[in-house]
Design a protein around this motif. Structure first.
Motif, PDB file in Angstrom:
ATOM      1  N   LEU A 142       0.805  -1.230   0.000  1.00 36.29           N
ATOM      2  CA  LEU A 142       0.000   0.000   0.000  1.00 36.29           C
ATOM      3  C   LEU A 142       0.835   1.276   0.000  1.00 36.29           C
ATOM      4  O   LEU A 142       0.323   2.352   0.292  1.00 36.29           O
ATOM      5  CB  LEU A 142      -0.970   0.022   1.190  1.00 36.29           C
ATOM      6  CG  LEU A 142      -1.894  -1.176   1.329  1.00 36.29           C
ATOM      7  CD1 LEU A 142      -2.785  -1.030   2.551  1.00 36.29           C
ATOM      8  CD2 LEU A 142      -2.733  -1.372   0.090  1.00 36.29           C
ATOM      9  N   ILE A 143       2.114   1.163  -0.313  1.00 41.92           N
ATOM     10  CA  ILE A 143       2.982   2.342  -0.388  1.00 41.92           C
ATOM     11  C   ILE A 143       3.609   2.380  -1.779  1.00 41.92           C
ATOM     12  O   ILE A 143       4.165   1.391  -2.248  1.00 41.92           O
ATOM     13  CB  ILE A 143       4.087   2.306   0.689  1.00 41.92           C
ATOM     14  CG1 ILE A 143       3.465   2.273   2.086  1.00 41.92           C
ATOM     15  CG2 ILE A 143       5.023   3.505   0.548  1.00 41.92           C
ATOM     16  CD1 ILE A 143       4.454   2.054   3.201  1.00 41.92           C
ATOM     17  N   LEU A 144       3.492   3.526  -2.427  1.00 40.23           N
ATOM     18  CA  LEU A 144       4.108   3.724  -3.734  1.00 40.23           C
ATOM     19  C   LEU A 144       5.514   4.269  -3.502  1.00 40.23           C
ATOM     20  O   LEU A 144       5.685   5.311  -2.872  1.00 40.23           O
ATOM     21  CB  LEU A 144       3.264   4.696  -4.566  1.00 40.23           C
ATOM     22  CG  LEU A 144       3.493   4.714  -6.061  1.00 40.23           C
ATOM     23  CD1 LEU A 144       3.190   3.344  -6.664  1.00 40.23           C
ATOM     24  CD2 LEU A 144       2.607   5.751  -6.706  1.00 40.23           C
ATOM     25  N   TYR A 145       6.521   3.526  -3.977  1.00 36.29           N
ATOM     26  CA  TYR A 145       7.916   3.907  -3.772  1.00 36.29           C
ATOM     27  C   TYR A 145       8.528   4.385  -5.086  1.00 36.29           C
ATOM     28  O   TYR A 145       8.141   3.948  -6.156  1.00 36.29           O
ATOM     29  CB  TYR A 145       8.746   2.714  -3.292  1.00 36.29           C
ATOM     30  CG  TYR A 145       8.506   2.310  -1.871  1.00 36.29           C
ATOM     31  CD1 TYR A 145       9.106   2.990  -0.823  1.00 36.29           C
ATOM     32  CD2 TYR A 145       7.686   1.230  -1.572  1.00 36.29           C
ATOM     33  CE1 TYR A 145       8.904   2.616   0.490  1.00 36.29           C
ATOM     34  CE2 TYR A 145       7.472   0.838  -0.260  1.00 36.29           C
ATOM     35  CZ  TYR A 145       8.081   1.535   0.763  1.00 36.29           C
ATOM     36  OH  TYR A 145       7.878   1.166   2.054  1.00 36.29           O
ATOM     37  N   THR A 146       9.506   5.262  -4.968  1.00 30.35           N
ATOM     38  CA  THR A 146      10.359   5.605  -6.093  1.00 30.35           C
ATOM     39  C   THR A 146      11.789   5.249  -5.705  1.00 30.35           C
ATOM     40  O   THR A 146      12.256   5.581  -4.616  1.00 30.35           O
ATOM     41  CB  THR A 146      10.228   7.094  -6.480  1.00 30.35           C
ATOM     42  OG1 THR A 146      11.090   7.356  -7.581  1.00 30.35           O
ATOM     43  CG2 THR A 146      10.578   8.024  -5.354  1.00 30.35           C
ATOM     44  N   HIS A 147      12.451   4.526  -6.598  1.00 34.04           N
ATOM     45  CA  HIS A 147      13.838   4.139  -6.386  1.00 34.04           C
ATOM     46  C   HIS A 147      14.667   4.956  -7.372  1.00 34.04           C
ATOM     47  O   HIS A 147      14.436   4.894  -8.577  1.00 34.04           O
ATOM     48  CB  HIS A 147      14.012   2.635  -6.635  1.00 34.04           C
ATOM     49  CG  HIS A 147      15.366   2.146  -6.297  1.00 34.04           C
ATOM     50  ND1 HIS A 147      16.382   2.081  -7.221  1.00 34.04           N
ATOM     51  CD2 HIS A 147      15.894   1.711  -5.134  1.00 34.04           C
ATOM     52  CE1 HIS A 147      17.468   1.617  -6.641  1.00 34.04           C
ATOM     53  NE2 HIS A 147      17.206   1.383  -5.380  1.00 34.04           N
ATOM     54  N   ILE A 148      15.610   5.737  -6.868  1.00 33.21           N
ATOM     55  CA  ILE A 148      16.390   6.661  -7.698  1.00 33.21           C
ATOM     56  C   ILE A 148      17.836   6.196  -7.749  1.00 33.21           C
ATOM     57  O   ILE A 148      18.467   5.988  -6.713  1.00 33.21           O
ATOM     58  CB  ILE A 148      16.322   8.091  -7.135  1.00 33.21           C
ATOM     59  CG1 ILE A 148      14.873   8.549  -7.007  1.00 33.21           C
ATOM     60  CG2 ILE A 148      17.113   9.043  -8.009  1.00 33.21           C
ATOM     61  CD1 ILE A 148      14.695   9.831  -6.219  1.00 33.21           C
ATOM     62  N   LYS A 149      18.348   6.020  -8.964  1.00 30.51           N
ATOM     63  CA  LYS A 149      19.770   5.723  -9.168  1.00 30.51           C
ATOM     64  C   LYS A 149      20.397   6.947  -9.828  1.00 30.51           C
ATOM     65  O   LYS A 149      19.905   7.438 -10.838  1.00 30.51           O
ATOM     66  CB  LYS A 149      19.942   4.499 -10.067  1.00 30.51           C
ATOM     67  CG  LYS A 149      19.739   3.192  -9.348  1.00 30.51           C
ATOM     68  CD  LYS A 149      19.900   1.993 -10.241  1.00 30.51           C
ATOM     69  CE  LYS A 149      21.231   1.969 -10.901  1.00 30.51           C
ATOM     70  NZ  LYS A 149      21.473   0.770 -11.710  1.00 30.51           N
ATOM     71  N   GLU A 150      21.476   7.414  -9.245  1.00 30.22           N
ATOM     72  CA  GLU A 150      22.140   8.619  -9.740  1.00 30.22           C
ATOM     73  C   GLU A 150      22.833   8.396 -11.079  1.00 30.22           C
ATOM     74  O   GLU A 150      22.841   9.253 -11.924  1.00 30.22           O
ATOM     75  CB  GLU A 150      23.162   9.126  -8.717  1.00 30.22           C
ATOM     76  CG  GLU A 150      22.542   9.606  -7.416  1.00 30.22           C
ATOM     77  CD  GLU A 150      21.791  10.911  -7.559  1.00 30.22           C
ATOM     78  OE1 GLU A 150      22.113  11.695  -8.456  1.00 30.22           O
ATOM     79  OE2 GLU A 150      20.872  11.133  -6.761  1.00 30.22           O
ATOM     80  N   SER A 151      23.451   7.232 -11.263  1.00 31.24           N
ATOM     81  CA  SER A 151      24.206   6.960 -12.487  1.00 31.24           C
ATOM     82  C   SER A 151      24.353   5.454 -12.650  1.00 31.24           C
ATOM     83  O   SER A 151      23.892   4.681 -11.810  1.00 31.24           O
ATOM     84  CB  SER A 151      25.586   7.621 -12.433  1.00 31.24           C
ATOM     85  OG  SER A 151      26.340   7.054 -11.378  1.00 31.24           O
TER      86      SER A 151
END
Length: 170
Positions: A100-109
Motif C-alpha cells: 500500500l505504499i508507492l515507492y520511487t527508487h532513484i539511481k544517480e548513475s
C-alpha cells in the motif's frame, strides 16, 4: 399558628432540572460526535486525494522531461524511467507499489548500485501502467483509499504521450 417560609428547592424541582440538563448534554454530545466523525472522514478523503495527486504529478513530470527509455514492469504494476536529465545529471527512476505504499527508487548513475528508495505516497491500493496499442502513449492509473472497507476511495487516470522515449513492456 405561625407559617414559616422555607428557602431552597424541592426534590421535584431538582429532578426536573437534572432531566433537562441531561437532555441538553445528550443532544450536545451527539452533535459533537457526529461533527467529529464528519471531520475525520473528510480529512481522510483529503489525505487520500492529495497522495494520489502528488504521485501522479511526480510521475508525469518525470515522463515530460523526455527520458530515453520507459519500461512497464511487473505486469503493469511498476514503471522504470531511464536517463532523466536533472540538474545533477542523468538519473534512473523506478516506481513500484509495495504494501500500500508507492515507492520511487532513484539511481544517480550507472555506477550507483544502491541508489535511494523513497516513499512517494501511502494508502495506494492499485497502480497500473498500460501501453496504448499502436501508439507511443501510456495510461497511468492510481487508486487510493483510506481503509480496507473501500471508503474514501479516489482514482486518478491519465494518458501520457512519450515524444522521445521508447516503451518496453516486461
Amino acid at each position: 399558628m405561625v407559617v414559616r417560609k422555607e428557602e431552597g428547592i424541592t426534590l421535584i424541582e431538582l429532578i426536573v432540572t437534572l432531566a433537562i440538563l441531561g437532555i441538553v448534554i445528550g443532544v450536545y454530545s451527539s452533535l459533537y460526535y457526529s461533527g467529529y466523525k464528519s471531520f475525520s472522514s473528510t480529512q481522510n478523503s483529503v489525505d487520500v486525494e492529495q497522495n494520489v495527486r502528488f504521485a501522479m504529478n511526480y510521475i508525469v513530470s518525470l515522463l515530460e522531461k523526455g527520458p530515453s527509455e520507459v519500461e512497464i514492469i511487473d505486469n503493469g504494476c511498476g514503471l522504470s524511467i531511464k536517463k532523466v536529465l536533472t540538474d545533477r545529471g542523468y538519473r534512473d527512476y523506478t516506481i513500484t507499489l509495495e504494501n500500500l505504499i508507492l515507492y520511487t527508487h532513484i539511481k544517480e548513475s550507472d555506477t550507483d548500485s544502491r541508489g535511494s528508495k523513497l516513499q512517494l505516497a501511502v494508502n495506494i491500493y492499485d497502480f497500473k501502467v498500460t501501453k496504448k496499442p499502436n501508439s507511443n502513449m501510456i495510461n497511468i492509473q492510481i487508486i487510493g483509499q483510506s481503509d480496507d472497507k473501500g471508503s474514501n476511495r479516489f482514482s486518478l487516470s491519465t494518458d501520457v504521450f512519450l515524444r522521445k522515449s521508447g516503451i518496453n513492456v516486461q
